[in-house]
Design a protein around this motif. Structure first.
Motif, PDB file in Angstrom:
ATOM      1  N   GLU A  92     -19.465   1.129  -5.933  1.00 29.93           N
ATOM      2  CA  GLU A  92     -18.262   0.395  -6.349  1.00 29.93           C
ATOM      3  C   GLU A  92     -18.636  -0.977  -6.914  1.00 29.93           C
ATOM      4  O   GLU A  92     -18.167  -1.383  -7.972  1.00 29.93           O
ATOM      5  CB  GLU A  92     -17.354   0.197  -5.125  1.00 29.93           C
ATOM      6  N   GLN A 118     -20.455  -0.738 -10.172  1.00 30.06           N
ATOM      7  CA  GLN A 118     -19.534  -0.329 -11.234  1.00 30.06           C
ATOM      8  C   GLN A 118     -18.815  -1.543 -11.819  1.00 30.06           C
ATOM      9  O   GLN A 118     -18.451  -1.556 -12.983  1.00 30.06           O
ATOM     10  CB  GLN A 118     -18.500   0.696 -10.705  1.00 30.06           C
ATOM     11  N   LYS A 175     -19.341  13.425  -3.697  1.00 29.17           N
ATOM     12  CA  LYS A 175     -17.873  13.427  -3.689  1.00 29.17           C
ATOM     13  C   LYS A 175     -17.352  12.011  -3.439  1.00 29.17           C
ATOM     14  O   LYS A 175     -16.348  11.604  -3.996  1.00 29.17           O
ATOM     15  CB  LYS A 175     -17.413  14.363  -2.559  1.00 29.17           C
ATOM     16  N   VAL A 231     -18.670   9.507  -6.901  1.00 31.09           N
ATOM     17  CA  VAL A 231     -18.420   9.734  -8.338  1.00 31.09           C
ATOM     18  C   VAL A 231     -16.978   9.314  -8.630  1.00 31.09           C
ATOM     19  O   VAL A 231     -16.122   9.339  -7.742  1.00 31.09           O
ATOM     20  CB  VAL A 231     -18.659  11.198  -8.803  1.00 31.09           C
ATOM     21  N   GLY A 232     -16.737   8.908  -9.840  1.00 28.78           N
ATOM     22  CA  GLY A 232     -15.367   8.539 -10.220  1.00 28.78           C
ATOM     23  C   GLY A 232     -14.945   7.167  -9.730  1.00 28.78           C
ATOM     24  O   GLY A 232     -13.759   6.833  -9.774  1.00 28.78           O
ATOM     25  N   GLU A 278     -16.561   3.623 -14.654  1.00 28.90           N
ATOM     26  CA  GLU A 278     -16.900   4.261 -15.930  1.00 28.90           C
ATOM     27  C   GLU A 278     -18.401   4.308 -16.209  1.00 28.90           C
ATOM     28  O   GLU A 278     -18.843   5.043 -17.073  1.00 28.90           O
ATOM     29  CB  GLU A 278     -16.239   3.496 -17.089  1.00 28.90           C
ATOM     30  N   TYR A 282     -20.136  17.553 -10.102  1.00 26.33           N
ATOM     31  CA  TYR A 282     -19.713  16.148  -9.927  1.00 26.33           C
ATOM     32  C   TYR A 282     -20.014  15.292 -11.165  1.00 26.33           C
ATOM     33  O   TYR A 282     -19.972  14.066 -11.099  1.00 26.33           O
ATOM     34  CB  TYR A 282     -20.344  15.562  -8.656  1.00 26.33           C
ATOM     35  N   ASN A 283     -20.256  15.951 -12.289  1.00 26.25           N
ATOM     36  CA  ASN A 283     -20.461  15.225 -13.556  1.00 26.25           C
ATOM     37  C   ASN A 283     -21.487  14.104 -13.462  1.00 26.25           C
ATOM     38  O   ASN A 283     -21.248  12.993 -13.937  1.00 26.25           O
ATOM     39  CB  ASN A 283     -19.131  14.613 -14.047  1.00 26.25           C
ATOM     40  N   SER A 290     -24.455  11.973 -14.565  1.00 26.46           N
ATOM     41  CA  SER A 290     -24.783  11.697 -15.975  1.00 26.46           C
ATOM     42  C   SER A 290     -26.265  11.812 -16.305  1.00 26.46           C
ATOM     43  O   SER A 290     -26.627  12.032 -17.453  1.00 26.46           O
ATOM     44  CB  SER A 290     -24.338  10.279 -16.339  1.00 26.46           C
TER      45      SER A 290
END
Ligand code: SIN
Length: 307
Positions: free
Chosen positions: A111, A114, A148, A151-152, A155, A181-182, A184
């Motif tokens: 967090e 990010q 889980k 992620v998210g 950006e 979980y995309n 990158s």
């Protein structure tokens, strides 16, 4: 010769950068990386609180590589968040590396990064050197819970630094999580858990953890190459891959490109040779690409031939 590449959409001027680990824990060290030909500024894996790391001696350097159990000595994640704005002036991507002790640690750090000025976030699921901290990359249930949870949260691209896998079932389980979980990008591989013995003294060569540590250097290259190749195939080129392990020459870097890497990270050679290694390896690799008729990183990537 254009050696630009992209990791999760972030452009790098070359495909050679430092790996999280050696000489990247302090601002002074990060500035030395920024002033070198490393294509990005990768930071030391950080934890919530600052850490002194394991007892000395904890690093053993030998001709073919390094063997260490550093135990994540770092200044704590808030310092690295603070360093990022100062490193921006070097106009290179900044990569944070995070190593939590719990799900909450990972969430807090992901967090925070990010919201920071770093460009990419590498989550280290593979440090073998801390007592009571299992290698999460080998526990797929635990790894899924972690992914889980973080992620998210923003950006910026989030990637995973993975341990070496040897079993196809393990590669498949991790690849499934990466796609679900995309994630990158992947960084393959961390050091390999090992033991080095001095036959003269009949003792271990490092003190922590009864002499067990992570080995890096020349002879881990085949493990790095197999991990890059297998993930490249399983992920069908949908996820950027950074190869690391045993890269000391342009030929080593070229082999990682053939296996499917978008970029390579240098740890042991940087530890031994210093920041001049990035330019040397890049120049050697460019010569090989030119001689073989490749005009970009992309044109050589994944081009391994089968017999
Ligand atoms: C360490 O600080 O012990 C090395 C970090 C790692 O292997 O991820």
């Amino acid at each position: 010769m254009n050696t630009k590449t992209k990791i999760a959409g972030i452009e790098l001027d070359s495909c050679i950068l430092n790996a999280s680990g050696p000489k990247d824990a302090t601002m002074e060290e990060l500035e030395a990386i920024a002033n070198s030909a490393s294509a990005a500024i990768m930071m030391k894996s950080c934890t919530i609180e600052p850490r002194e790391g394991n007892e000395e001696p904890r690093l053993y350097v030998f001709p073919e590589g390094c063997f260490q159990s550093m135990g994540l000595p770092n200044l704590g994640y808030k310092k690295y968040i603070g360093f990022a704005p100062q490193l921006k002036k070097f106009k290179k991507p900044i990569i944070a590396s995070l190593a939590g002790f719990s799900k909450d640690d990972y969430v807090t750090m992901v967090e925070a990064f990010q919201r920071s000025e770093v460009d990419l976030i590498e989550v280290n699921l593979s440090c073998p050197n801390v007592e009571g901290k299992p290698i999460v990359g080998y526990d797929f249930e635990q790894a899924e819970k972690l992914l889980k949870s973080f992620v998210g949260l923003g950006e910026k691209p989030v990637g995973l630094k993975l341990p070496a896998y040897y079993d196809m079932n393990h590669f498949q389980q991790m690849a499934k999580l990466v796609l679900k979980y995309n994630i990158s990008f992947l960084t393959c591989i961390n050091t390999i858990t090992s033991l080095i013995i001095n036959p003269e003294t009949e003792a271990t060569v490092i003190k922590p953890r009864k002499g067990i540590g992570g080995v890096s250097g020349t002879f881990i290259k085949p493990f790095g190459l197999s991990n890059v190749r297998i993930f490249y195939e399983l992920l069908e080129n949908k996820v950027s891959i950074m190869g690391v392990g045993g890269i000391s020459t342009g030929t080593d870097a070229f082999e990682y490109l053939l296996a499917g890497a978008d970029a390579v990270q240098i740890a042991t050679t940087f530890e031994k040779e210093g920041p001049g290694c990035f330019e040397r390896i890049n120049n050697e690799m460019k010569e090989i690409l030119k001689r073989k008729g490749y005009n970009s990183i992309e044109s050589a990537k994944g081009k391994l031939k089968y017999l």
